[in-house]
Design an enzyme around this catalytic site. Structure first.
Site, PDB file in Angstrom:
ATOM      1  N   LYS A  91     -20.751  14.992 -13.690  1.00 58.89           N
ATOM      2  CA  LYS A  91     -22.078  14.827 -14.668  1.00 58.89           C
ATOM      3  C   LYS A  91     -23.075  13.742 -14.040  1.00 58.89           C
ATOM      4  O   LYS A  91     -24.202  14.231 -13.505  1.00 58.89           O
ATOM      5  CB  LYS A  91     -22.024  14.757 -15.999  1.00 58.89           C
ATOM      6  CG  LYS A  91     -23.270  14.684 -16.985  1.00 58.89           C
ATOM      7  CD  LYS A  91     -22.962  14.430 -18.355  1.00 58.89           C
ATOM      8  CE  LYS A  91     -22.025  14.968 -19.064  1.00 58.89           C
ATOM      9  NZ  LYS A  91     -21.669  14.668 -20.166  1.00 58.89           N
ATOM     10  N   LYS A 103     -13.765   7.807 -19.886  1.00 53.78           N
ATOM     11  CA  LYS A 103     -13.794   8.172 -21.133  1.00 53.78           C
ATOM     12  C   LYS A 103     -13.076   7.520 -22.162  1.00 53.78           C
ATOM     13  O   LYS A 103     -11.835   7.232 -21.443  1.00 53.78           O
ATOM     14  CB  LYS A 103     -13.744   9.832 -21.325  1.00 53.78           C
ATOM     15  CG  LYS A 103     -14.393  10.355 -22.590  1.00 53.78           C
ATOM     16  CD  LYS A 103     -15.765  10.869 -22.346  1.00 53.78           C
ATOM     17  CE  LYS A 103     -16.484  11.205 -23.799  1.00 53.78           C
ATOM     18  NZ  LYS A 103     -17.856  11.550 -23.571  1.00 53.78           N
ATOM     19  N   ASN A 218     -25.939  13.844 -33.649  1.00 57.66           N
ATOM     20  CA  ASN A 218     -27.136  13.294 -32.721  1.00 57.66           C
ATOM     21  C   ASN A 218     -27.410  14.226 -31.687  1.00 57.66           C
ATOM     22  O   ASN A 218     -28.642  14.410 -31.543  1.00 57.66           O
ATOM     23  CB  ASN A 218     -26.143  11.974 -31.929  1.00 57.66           C
ATOM     24  CG  ASN A 218     -27.235  11.359 -30.945  1.00 57.66           C
ATOM     25  OD1 ASN A 218     -27.387  11.880 -29.940  1.00 57.66           O
ATOM     26  ND2 ASN A 218     -27.917  10.312 -31.247  1.00 57.66           N
TER      27      ASN A 218
END
Ligand code: NAD
Length: 431
Positions: A91, A103, A218
């Protein structure tokens, strides 16, 4: 679902091979650089101590410090954390921002913890990873069931341990603690920008576009809000408790308000008192995916569209706001059926892009206005979309394949500038 990490690797290998990316680059991405596993002792409110398993993975940092969120969920696994870290690597390269991928995750159901227990858990997590992360090394951020307050606790814990101010160690912080304006809406806004680009490339008309969104957190809420404002019809939304459908479409703000008040979307249909909510029916999360809509937005968890249900997807476009909602084996089925998939590594890159902006602001000590954040986000994501679209058109391929090709080429450029097997075998010792 099979092993999510093996699935993520299989996709990189397949696309790398088809796109003629050197096997040296694909080998570099086949395993994470380093992964930490920890057991976090947390004092519970009743005086007992519970132990929570936690991970932090630094997948690849050839293009810059690792970057990636921290997930609190009972379903977190080592494989999931590694897959998410690999996707972050891809990404950041797609968005062209100078970060690698990382992560983290904790196996916990945060809804079962009191606020004080949640704070102790979050500080314990940072104590475990404090020597593993840092503003120049690996920069965490929020993900599923973590938020700005939790990032603030973690930043404070890190600064206490290091005896210095280091707001750039973590992004997605509260604004008074060095957070960036616009970070809360960034993932949804980024997805909106990319969807608008696709709509203009494909000639989609917002008023004629019916949208179903799985996950109203979100990311899901903000993309729903912005799409509705632009004229799209949001006909279905869901959360972990189930979904609701209305052919006329929902008032997204009213739903959000209802969810804030009751903590679940279910209340919107159980109580039947939300006047803004037109006629609606209850649906399951599985039903939502198979609705007759124009645009389907999975914005919750990975692995929801698989070979067993891909045949039944009726949407013409899927925008992957969640990470990894479509498993690699379903890619070909969707492509055969002409379903256009806006891939996660592009569609949800708005979050990491504004995280990058936050890190830049922290390091320069100069906060930006909301307008600056929004216009730079638009610039990055519109450019990224156009880069990906160009490859898709030129190489007659899918958007996912095009995004991975772009990322693999950018990662390859970084690896190659340090020298490849070809370079060293031909150079005979001279630099
Ligand atoms: P969140 O915690 O704010 O919201 C998650 C939502 O998913 C909630 O509405 C929850 O009820 C719902 N949900 C949970 N389990 C579900 C299930 N089994 N079925 C249906 N819905 C379920 O999380 P978020 O930050 O909005 O993240 C959602 C997705 O977007 C994740 O895949 C995350 O990795 C991805 N993402 C988020 C960001 C970000 O900045 N927040 C950035 C990039 C990608």
């Amino acid at each position: 679902m099979g092993n999510v990490f093996e699935d993520a690797i299989a996709r990189v290998e397949r696309i790398g091979q088809e796109a003629g990316v050197s096997s040296e680059i694909v080998s570099a991405l086949r395993q994470p650089e380093i992964t930490l596993t920890a057991s976090l002792p947390v004092r519970m409110d009743d005086g007992t101590t519970r132990y929570f398993t936690a991970y932090r993975c630094r997948y690849n940092d050839v293009r810059g410090p690792a970057k990636g969120g921290i997930r609190y969920h009972p379903g977190v696994t080592l494989e999931e954390v590694q897959a998410l870290a690999l996707w972050m690597t891809v990404k950041c390269a797609v968005a062209g921002i100078p970060f690698g991928g990382g992560k983290g995750g904790v196996i916990v159901d945060p809804k079962q913890l009191s606020p004080l227990e949640l704070e102790r858990l979050s500080r314990a997590y940072m104590r475990a990873i404090a020597d593993f992360v840092g503003p120049e090394l690996d920069i965490p951020a929020p993900d599923v069931y973590t938020n700005a307050r939790i990032m603030g606790w973690m930043a404070d814990e890190y600064e206490t341990i290091k005896r210095t101010k280091a707001p750039g160690v973590i992004t997605g912080k509260p604004i008074p603690l060095g957070g960036s304006l616009g970070r809360d809406e960034a993932t949804g806004r980024g997805a909106f920008i990319v969807i608008q680009e696709l709509a203009s490339a494909r000639g989609m008309v917002p008023a004629e576009t019916r949208v179903a969104i799985q996950g109203f957190g979100n990311a899901g809420y903000h993309v729903a809000r912005l799409l509705q404002k632009a004229g799209y019809r949001i006909v279905a939304v869901s959360d972990s408790k189930g979904g609701i459908y209305s052919a006329e479409g929902f008032d997204v703000e009213a739903l959000h308000q209802r969810k804030q008040e009751t903590r679940t979307l279910e209340a919107a249909y159980c109580e039947g008192s939300v006047v803004e909510v037109a006629d609606h029916q209850t649906i399951s999360n599985e039903d939502l995916l198979e609705l007759d809509v124009d645009l389907l937005i999975p914005a919750a968890l990975e692995g929801v569209i698989r070979p067993d249900n891909a045949e039944r997807i009726r949407a013409k476009v899927i925008a992957e706001v969640a990470n990894g909602p479509v498993v690699s084996e379903a890619d070909a089925i969707l492509r055969e059926r002409n379903v256009e998939v806006l891939p996660d590594v592009l569609t949800n890159a708005g979050g990491v892009t504004v995280s990058y902006f936050e890190w830049v602001q922290n390091r320069s000590g100069f906060p930006w206005t909301l307008e600056e954040v929004r216009s730079r986000l638009e610039e990055v994501l519109s450019r990224s979309f156009k880069d990906v679209w160009r490859i898709r058109e030129h190489e007659k391929t899918s958007l996912r394949q095009a995004a991975y090709v772009l990322a693999l080429r950018r990662i390859a450029e970084a690896v190659e500038s340090q020298g490849t097997a070809e370079y060293f075998s031909n150079s005979k010792g001279s630099a």
